[in-house]
Motif scaffolding. Structure first.
Motif, PDB file in Angstrom:
ATOM      1  N   TYR A 151      34.817 112.008   9.034  1.00  0.00           N
ATOM      2  CA  TYR A 151      33.760 111.972  10.042  1.00  0.00           C
ATOM      3  C   TYR A 151      34.208 111.172  11.259  1.00  0.00           C
ATOM      4  O   TYR A 151      35.160 110.394  11.190  1.00  0.00           O
ATOM      5  CB  TYR A 151      32.455 111.411   9.476  1.00  0.00           C
ATOM      6  CG  TYR A 151      32.532 110.084   8.748  1.00  0.00           C
ATOM      7  CD1 TYR A 151      32.549 108.876   9.436  1.00  0.00           C
ATOM      8  CD2 TYR A 151      32.535 110.043   7.351  1.00  0.00           C
ATOM      9  CE1 TYR A 151      32.578 107.667   8.752  1.00  0.00           C
ATOM     10  CE2 TYR A 151      32.564 108.846   6.664  1.00  0.00           C
ATOM     11  CZ  TYR A 151      32.586 107.652   7.368  1.00  0.00           C
ATOM     12  OH  TYR A 151      32.621 106.454   6.690  1.00  0.00           O
ATOM     13  N   LEU A 152      33.533 111.433  12.361  1.00  0.00           N
ATOM     14  CA  LEU A 152      33.788 110.715  13.610  1.00  0.00           C
ATOM     15  C   LEU A 152      32.851 109.521  13.667  1.00  0.00           C
ATOM     16  O   LEU A 152      31.634 109.677  13.640  1.00  0.00           O
ATOM     17  CB  LEU A 152      33.543 111.635  14.816  1.00  0.00           C
ATOM     18  CG  LEU A 152      33.625 110.970  16.196  1.00  0.00           C
ATOM     19  CD1 LEU A 152      35.023 110.420  16.455  1.00  0.00           C
ATOM     20  CD2 LEU A 152      33.227 111.965  17.285  1.00  0.00           C
ATOM     21  N   LEU A 153      33.425 108.331  13.744  1.00  0.00           N
ATOM     22  CA  LEU A 153      32.645 107.097  13.730  1.00  0.00           C
ATOM     23  C   LEU A 153      32.613 106.445  15.107  1.00  0.00           C
ATOM     24  O   LEU A 153      33.654 106.257  15.735  1.00  0.00           O
ATOM     25  CB  LEU A 153      33.245 106.106  12.730  1.00  0.00           C
ATOM     26  CG  LEU A 153      32.680 104.679  12.776  1.00  0.00           C
ATOM     27  CD1 LEU A 153      31.254 104.641  12.239  1.00  0.00           C
ATOM     28  CD2 LEU A 153      33.579 103.720  11.986  1.00  0.00           C
ATOM     29  N   LEU A 154      31.403 106.093  15.558  1.00  0.00           N
ATOM     30  CA  LEU A 154      31.241 105.220  16.715  1.00  0.00           C
ATOM     31  C   LEU A 154      30.864 103.855  16.167  1.00  0.00           C
ATOM     32  O   LEU A 154      29.766 103.663  15.642  1.00  0.00           O
ATOM     33  CB  LEU A 154      30.156 105.740  17.658  1.00  0.00           C
ATOM     34  CG  LEU A 154      29.743 104.776  18.794  1.00  0.00           C
ATOM     35  CD1 LEU A 154      30.942 104.402  19.657  1.00  0.00           C
ATOM     36  CD2 LEU A 154      28.628 105.381  19.640  1.00  0.00           C
ATOM     37  N   LEU A 155      31.780 102.908  16.262  1.00  0.00           N
ATOM     38  CA  LEU A 155      31.546 101.547  15.788  1.00  0.00           C
ATOM     39  C   LEU A 155      31.191 100.673  16.984  1.00  0.00           C
ATOM     40  O   LEU A 155      32.016 100.449  17.864  1.00  0.00           O
ATOM     41  CB  LEU A 155      32.795 101.014  15.087  1.00  0.00           C
ATOM     42  CG  LEU A 155      32.786  99.551  14.656  1.00  0.00           C
ATOM     43  CD1 LEU A 155      31.602  99.260  13.743  1.00  0.00           C
ATOM     44  CD2 LEU A 155      34.092  99.197  13.961  1.00  0.00           C
ATOM     45  N   PHE A 163      35.847 104.398  18.911  1.00  0.00           N
ATOM     46  CA  PHE A 163      35.700 105.645  18.171  1.00  0.00           C
ATOM     47  C   PHE A 163      36.832 105.738  17.160  1.00  0.00           C
ATOM     48  O   PHE A 163      38.002 105.507  17.504  1.00  0.00           O
ATOM     49  CB  PHE A 163      35.768 106.853  19.104  1.00  0.00           C
ATOM     50  CG  PHE A 163      34.526 107.070  19.922  1.00  0.00           C
ATOM     51  CD1 PHE A 163      33.388 107.620  19.353  1.00  0.00           C
ATOM     52  CD2 PHE A 163      34.493 106.732  21.263  1.00  0.00           C
ATOM     53  CE1 PHE A 163      32.235 107.828  20.098  1.00  0.00           C
ATOM     54  CE2 PHE A 163      33.351 106.928  22.019  1.00  0.00           C
ATOM     55  CZ  PHE A 163      32.220 107.479  21.440  1.00  0.00           C
ATOM     56  N   ILE A 164      36.482 106.073  15.931  1.00  0.00           N
ATOM     57  CA  ILE A 164      37.469 106.119  14.850  1.00  0.00           C
ATOM     58  C   ILE A 164      37.298 107.407  14.057  1.00  0.00           C
ATOM     59  O   ILE A 164      36.179 107.778  13.692  1.00  0.00           O
ATOM     60  CB  ILE A 164      37.304 104.913  13.900  1.00  0.00           C
ATOM     61  CG1 ILE A 164      37.456 103.597  14.673  1.00  0.00           C
ATOM     62  CG2 ILE A 164      38.308 104.990  12.751  1.00  0.00           C
ATOM     63  CD1 ILE A 164      37.041 102.390  13.872  1.00  0.00           C
ATOM     64  N   SER A 165      38.413 108.079  13.791  1.00  0.00           N
ATOM     65  CA  SER A 165      38.411 109.187  12.843  1.00  0.00           C
ATOM     66  C   SER A 165      38.543 108.597  11.449  1.00  0.00           C
ATOM     67  O   SER A 165      39.577 108.003  11.125  1.00  0.00           O
ATOM     68  CB  SER A 165      39.588 110.131  13.111  1.00  0.00           C
ATOM     69  OG  SER A 165      39.496 110.701  14.395  1.00  0.00           O
ATOM     70  N   VAL A 166      37.491 108.718  10.653  1.00  0.00           N
ATOM     71  CA  VAL A 166      37.505 108.194   9.282  1.00  0.00           C
ATOM     72  C   VAL A 166      37.846 109.361   8.370  1.00  0.00           C
ATOM     73  O   VAL A 166      37.010 110.229   8.115  1.00  0.00           O
ATOM     74  CB  VAL A 166      36.147 107.567   8.916  1.00  0.00           C
ATOM     75  CG1 VAL A 166      36.176 107.034   7.490  1.00  0.00           C
ATOM     76  CG2 VAL A 166      35.791 106.452   9.897  1.00  0.00           C
ATOM     77  N   LEU A 167      39.087 109.382   7.896  1.00  0.00           N
ATOM     78  CA  LEU A 167      39.572 110.518   7.124  1.00  0.00           C
ATOM     79  C   LEU A 167      39.462 110.300   5.624  1.00  0.00           C
ATOM     80  O   LEU A 167      39.324 111.244   4.861  1.00  0.00           O
ATOM     81  CB  LEU A 167      41.026 110.815   7.500  1.00  0.00           C
ATOM     82  CG  LEU A 167      41.287 110.980   9.007  1.00  0.00           C
ATOM     83  CD1 LEU A 167      42.760 111.269   9.247  1.00  0.00           C
ATOM     84  CD2 LEU A 167      40.414 112.079   9.582  1.00  0.00           C
ATOM     85  N   ASP A 168      39.541 109.032   5.213  1.00  0.00           N
ATOM     86  CA  ASP A 168      39.456 108.684   3.795  1.00  0.00           C
ATOM     87  C   ASP A 168      39.441 107.160   3.734  1.00  0.00           C
ATOM     88  O   ASP A 168      39.616 106.487   4.755  1.00  0.00           O
ATOM     89  CB  ASP A 168      40.657 109.246   3.029  1.00  0.00           C
ATOM     90  CG  ASP A 168      40.390 109.383   1.528  1.00  0.00           C
ATOM     91  OD1 ASP A 168      39.449 108.728   1.036  1.00  0.00           O
ATOM     92  OD2 ASP A 168      41.109 110.146   0.862  1.00  0.00           O
ATOM     93  N   VAL A 169      39.283 106.610   2.564  1.00  0.00           N
ATOM     94  CA  VAL A 169      39.352 105.160   2.410  1.00  0.00           C
ATOM     95  C   VAL A 169      40.758 104.692   2.785  1.00  0.00           C
ATOM     96  O   VAL A 169      41.750 105.161   2.219  1.00  0.00           O
ATOM     97  CB  VAL A 169      39.033 104.741   0.961  1.00  0.00           C
ATOM     98  CG1 VAL A 169      39.191 103.230   0.801  1.00  0.00           C
ATOM     99  CG2 VAL A 169      37.627 105.180   0.585  1.00  0.00           C
TER     100      VAL A 169
END
Length: 378
Positions: A151-155, A163-169
């Protein structure tokens, strides 16, 4: 990436038993502890205790690092005991101990990390040294239904805006970040400038509701530019100049300036988020999930704008419950449990870090180990 995914899947299958983790968070001005259980149905928060420090810092209209560290020392033992009591568990029932190891105010980080190490060593449990940003990045998985990877994260918080691409842990790709001030910092400094109260962000949001958002013509830095970086220093300076020009300000003046500031912020966030979506979609093929996390994600106007933007582009908008937007230990316990499930833990020599980019996570992952033995190091 495919081999990594298959390897992780095999680890996941082998470790399907429920994992119970104590989380400790002391990176800024909240002393927090939580117990979380992770099983095949997702995370379950068994206890969640947060001791705020606003009363200690209010006279200074900002967080004083030395006062924060002292307050953590005074309050942490009681907070951990309360979290364990509320969960109805003993330390022998834990599968691991997770503690924030950075980034943050180094004195506070050291307090929580040392406490986590002591508990892990005394009870022979794995230590999970958690990146505070990873806690925020995974916190939307605490929401009902959770957030599935990628998912695309706005932190957005008091110290971070990216903005971070969260691909997995442990697998994160930063797409853009602030070039100067974090958004939460800009909110807090406006609150301090207008003497609204501490912390300033919620007071600015409250004042903006009764203000005229068109009264002040404030800048929108980087609006219309390529990429998804942020800049808020110019907007913050423009607000200071308007306040100086007005001199003695009425409550309505303050409300109008807050409303104008928030309107500028909404335009900036929407513009940057559109660009981030365009960057994220073709590379990762994960169209459909926009996630917001961090303290500023609790702002109702920003949530509303992001939700509307997501709907325009046929995205799902996901955010953690409000109580888990600001700093908390439930997200730290979740990050620790997710890592433990994949077979990762950290050596007791892991250091506290005042700075720790989230992009560095993948490089430090190692197989798990018993406390005090050779394992993942910084």
């Amino acid at each position: 990436m495919c081999l990594l995914a298959l390897w992780r899947c095999s680890l996941y299958v082998r470790r399907m038993k429920p994992l119970t983790v104590l989380g400790i968070e002391t990176s800024c001005d909240e002393t927090a502890a939580a117990v979380l259980r992770l099983d095949e149905n997702g995370p379950h928060v068994l206890s969640d205790v947060v001791l705020g420090q606003a009363v200690h810092h209010a006279p200074y209209k900002g967080v004083v690092p030395e006062i924060a560290a002292r307050a953590h020392v005074e309050g942490l033992d009681g907070v951990i005991a309360a979290a364990m009591r509320d969960a109805g568990l003993g330390y022998s029932d834990l599968d691991g101990v997770a503690a924030t190891a950075g980034p943050g105010l180094i004195g506070g980080v050291m307090v929580g990390l040392l406490a986590g190490k002591a508990i892990a060593l005394a009870h022979d449990k794995p230590l999970l040294a958690v990146n505070h940003l990873e806690g925020h990045a995974l916190s939307p998985r605490l929401a009902p239904g959770g957030a599935t990877f990628p998912y695309l994260l706005l932190l957005v918080s008091g110290g971070h805006c990216q903005f971070i691409s969260v691909l997995d842990v442990g697998v994160y790709r930063r797409l853009g970040s602030t070039m100067d001030d974090a958004l939460g910092e800009a909110f807090d400094k406006l609150g301090k400038l207008l003497d609204l109260g501490f912390p300033g962000g919620p007071y600015v949001e409250k004042a903006a509701k009764s203000g005229d958002s068109k009264r002040f013509a404030l800048p929108r830095p980087l609006l219309g530019r390529e990429g998804c970086d942020f800049s808020f220093a110019g907007l913050k300076t423009a607000c200071a100049r308007e306040a100086e020009r007005l001199g003695v300000m009425t409550d309505q003046d303050k409300a109008d300036l807050c409303a104008s500031f928030e309107a500028a912020v909404l335009d900036i966030v929407a513009d940057r988020t559109r660009n981030a979506m365009r960057m994220f979609d073709p590379v990762y093929g994960a169209r459909g999930r926009l996630v917001a996390a961090g303290g500023v994600a609790a702002n109702s106007a920003i949530r509303g704008r992001l939700e509307a933007l997501a709907a325009e582009r046929d995205y799902d908008f996901i955010a953690p419950p409000l109580r888990w937007c600001t700093d908390n230990a439930a997200m730290i316990a979740l990050a620790g449990a997710e890592r433990l499930r994949l077979g990762f833990s950290d050596d007791l020599s892991f250091p506290a870090r005042p700075r720790w980019p989230l992009d560095d996570e993948a490089a430090r992952l190692r197989p798990s180990h018993k406390p005090g033995r050779k394992g993942a190091k910084a």
